[in-house]
Design a protein around this motif. Structure first.
Motif, PDB file in Angstrom:
ATOM      1  N   CYS A  72       1.039  -0.926  -0.353  1.00  0.00           N
ATOM      2  CA  CYS A  72       0.242   0.479  -0.204  1.00  0.00           C
ATOM      3  C   CYS A  72       1.199   1.143  -0.169  1.00  0.00           C
ATOM      4  O   CYS A  72       1.418   1.698   1.215  1.00  0.00           O
ATOM      5  CB  CYS A  72      -1.436  -0.064   0.726  1.00  0.00           C
ATOM      6  SG  CYS A  72      -1.906   1.589   1.207  1.00  0.00           S
ATOM      7  N   PRO A  73       0.759   1.945  -1.261  1.00  0.00           N
ATOM      8  CA  PRO A  73       1.723   3.626  -1.479  1.00  0.00           C
ATOM      9  C   PRO A  73       1.178   4.712  -0.578  1.00  0.00           C
ATOM     10  O   PRO A  73       2.204   4.886   0.196  1.00  0.00           O
ATOM     11  CB  PRO A  73       1.619   3.311  -2.555  1.00  0.00           C
ATOM     12  CG  PRO A  73       0.304   3.175  -3.210  1.00  0.00           C
ATOM     13  CD  PRO A  73      -0.136   1.843  -2.362  1.00  0.00           C
ATOM     14  N   THR A  74      -0.148   4.270   0.476  1.00  0.00           N
ATOM     15  CA  THR A  74       0.099   5.377   1.351  1.00  0.00           C
ATOM     16  C   THR A  74      -0.395   5.020   2.930  1.00  0.00           C
ATOM     17  O   THR A  74      -0.385   6.194   3.221  1.00  0.00           O
ATOM     18  CB  THR A  74      -1.940   5.956   0.736  1.00  0.00           C
ATOM     19  OG1 THR A  74      -2.026   4.919   1.130  1.00  0.00           O
ATOM     20  CG2 THR A  74      -1.934   6.765  -1.049  1.00  0.00           C
ATOM     21  N   LEU A  77      -2.979   0.991   5.048  1.00  0.00           N
ATOM     22  CA  LEU A  77      -3.086  -0.909   5.387  1.00  0.00           C
ATOM     23  C   LEU A  77      -2.840  -0.635   6.290  1.00  0.00           C
ATOM     24  O   LEU A  77      -1.493  -0.051   7.013  1.00  0.00           O
ATOM     25  CB  LEU A  77      -3.047  -0.942   4.884  1.00  0.00           C
ATOM     26  CG  LEU A  77      -4.371  -1.679   3.397  1.00  0.00           C
ATOM     27  CD1 LEU A  77      -3.988  -2.070   2.059  1.00  0.00           C
ATOM     28  CD2 LEU A  77      -5.314  -2.213   4.402  1.00  0.00           C
ATOM     29  N   THR A  92      -7.556   7.571   3.256  1.00  0.00           N
ATOM     30  CA  THR A  92      -6.082   7.784   2.556  1.00  0.00           C
ATOM     31  C   THR A  92      -5.806   6.734   1.874  1.00  0.00           C
ATOM     32  O   THR A  92      -4.931   6.287   1.143  1.00  0.00           O
ATOM     33  CB  THR A  92      -4.831   7.605   3.292  1.00  0.00           C
ATOM     34  OG1 THR A  92      -5.148   6.503   4.702  1.00  0.00           O
ATOM     35  CG2 THR A  92      -5.076   8.843   4.703  1.00  0.00           C
ATOM     36  N   CYS A  93      -7.074   6.225   2.269  1.00  0.00           N
ATOM     37  CA  CYS A  93      -6.983   4.822   0.663  1.00  0.00           C
ATOM     38  C   CYS A  93      -7.070   5.336  -0.739  1.00  0.00           C
ATOM     39  O   CYS A  93      -8.473   6.482  -0.965  1.00  0.00           O
ATOM     40  CB  CYS A  93      -8.398   4.020   0.736  1.00  0.00           C
ATOM     41  SG  CYS A  93      -8.221   2.766  -0.571  1.00  0.00           S
ATOM     42  N   GLY A  95      -7.131   4.357  -3.545  1.00  0.00           N
ATOM     43  CA  GLY A  95      -8.091   3.024  -5.080  1.00  0.00           C
ATOM     44  C   GLY A  95      -7.344   2.713  -5.871  1.00  0.00           C
ATOM     45  O   GLY A  95      -7.439   2.563  -6.646  1.00  0.00           O
ATOM     46  N   CYS A  99      -3.123  -3.145  -3.104  1.00  0.00           N
ATOM     47  CA  CYS A  99      -3.365  -3.938  -2.150  1.00  0.00           C
ATOM     48  C   CYS A  99      -4.362  -5.860  -3.133  1.00  0.00           C
ATOM     49  O   CYS A  99      -3.768  -7.150  -2.699  1.00  0.00           O
ATOM     50  CB  CYS A  99      -4.362  -3.587  -1.511  1.00  0.00           C
ATOM     51  SG  CYS A  99      -5.535  -3.105  -1.857  1.00  0.00           S
ATOM     52  N   ASN A 123     -11.129   0.847  -0.580  1.00  0.00           N
ATOM     53  CA  ASN A 123     -10.830  -0.786  -0.285  1.00  0.00           C
ATOM     54  C   ASN A 123     -11.181  -1.134   0.541  1.00  0.00           C
ATOM     55  O   ASN A 123     -11.577  -0.695   2.148  1.00  0.00           O
ATOM     56  CB  ASN A 123      -9.383  -1.436   0.536  1.00  0.00           C
ATOM     57  CG  ASN A 123      -8.996  -2.341   0.322  1.00  0.00           C
ATOM     58  OD1 ASN A 123     -10.080  -3.403   1.335  1.00  0.00           O
ATOM     59  ND2 ASN A 123      -7.663  -2.898   0.541  1.00  0.00           N
TER      60      ASN A 123
HETATM   61  S1  SF4 Z   1      -5.920   1.052  -3.259  1.00  0.00           S
HETATM   62 FE1  SF4 Z   1      -6.241   2.300  -1.379  1.00  0.00          FE
HETATM   63  S2  SF4 Z   1      -5.629   0.101   0.576  1.00  0.00           S
HETATM   64 FE2  SF4 Z   1      -4.654  -1.030  -1.623  1.00  0.00          FE
HETATM   65  S3  SF4 Z   1      -2.865   0.066  -1.886  1.00  0.00           S
HETATM   66 FE3  SF4 Z   1      -3.857   1.521  -2.815  1.00  0.00          FE
HETATM   67  S4  SF4 Z   1      -3.888   2.859  -1.270  1.00  0.00           S
HETATM   68 FE4  SF4 Z   1      -4.161   0.953  -0.815  1.00  0.00          FE
END
Ligand code: SF4
Ligand code: SF4
Length: 203
Positions: A72-74, A77, A92-93, A95, A99, A123
């Motif tokens: 997860c780049p942000t 998770l 912060t997800c 999308g 993941c 997610n």
């Molecule tokens: S979709 Fe959301 S939870 Fe999944 S890796 Fe990207 S930022 Fe993280």
């Protein structure tokens, strides 16, 4: 470690677990209230049809280490220290679905959620019913499953119990005796579905 253990041989595909999960994660936490909500709450457990009408309730295993967390780049998770559950921070997800690409069980799906106003889907995987756990309750899917296909508890305890059942069945077989492995009503359901499957698959 507490987890939801799946006994797939007991799953009859009724989807009670999916419905209970969607209700639990809705704004109203009520079946009829949920039907009028926008966005509509979606289940985080997925009952998929396999061969011969056999089904499997698939859900997040809250792996440790969790591949989804690792990519997860942000940092959306993260793990709840107390329960070990892998959770999503919706704010912060972004999308990006990284993941979902690495999840070995393909259990991640993307939806809008009622709890935060966002233009994109996020997610919405299983959160292990963390609010229910913190209140001393079992996950909604487990409570809803009436065949015992979903069991919540300490992983080693459940596995040991399954191992003992297996040992009893194996030793009885060595003696030439047969041990019932499923309740009679589930056995009857399996027999019926096996006969239905002889007519071929749907669609
Ligand atoms: S979709 Fe959301 S939870 Fe999944 S890796 Fe990207 S930022 Fe993280
Ligand atoms: S989403 Fe997939 S990879 Fe992440 S913890 Fe759950 S099962 Fe494991």
């Amino acid at each position: 470690m507490k987890t939801v253990f799946v006994h797939p041989e007991r799953c009859i595909g009724c989807r009670h677990c999916e419905m209970a999960c969607a209700i639990e994660h809705s704004k109203s936490q009520d079946l009829f209230g949920m039907l009028f909500e926008t966005p509509r709450s979606k289940p985080r457990i997925h009952v998929e049809l396999g061969i011969d009408f056999m089904t499997f309730p698939n859900r997040c295993r809250h792996c440790d280490p969790a591949p989804c967390m690792q990519v997860c780049p942000t940092g959306a998770l993260h793990r709840d220290v107390e329960t070990g559950s892998v959770l999503v921070n919706y704010s912060t997800c972004i999308g990006c679905a990284m993941c979902a690409m690495v999840c070995p069980f393909d259990i991640i799906s993307f939806n809008k959620v009622w709890s935060i106003q966002l233009d994109h889907e996020v997610n919405t995987k299983c959160d292990h019913c963390i609010d229910r756990q913190q209140a001393g309750n079992i996950p909604a899917c487990v409570e809803a499953c009436k065949t015992g296909a979903l069991e919540f508890g300490d992983a080693n305890t459940i596995i040991r119990s399954s191992r003992k059942d297996f040992t009893v069945r194996t030793t009885l077989a060595l003696k030439g005796e047969e041990a019932p492995s499923l309740p009679p009503n589930i056995e009857a359901f399996r027999d019926i579905m096996a006969k239905v499957s002889q007519f071929g698959t749907l669609g």
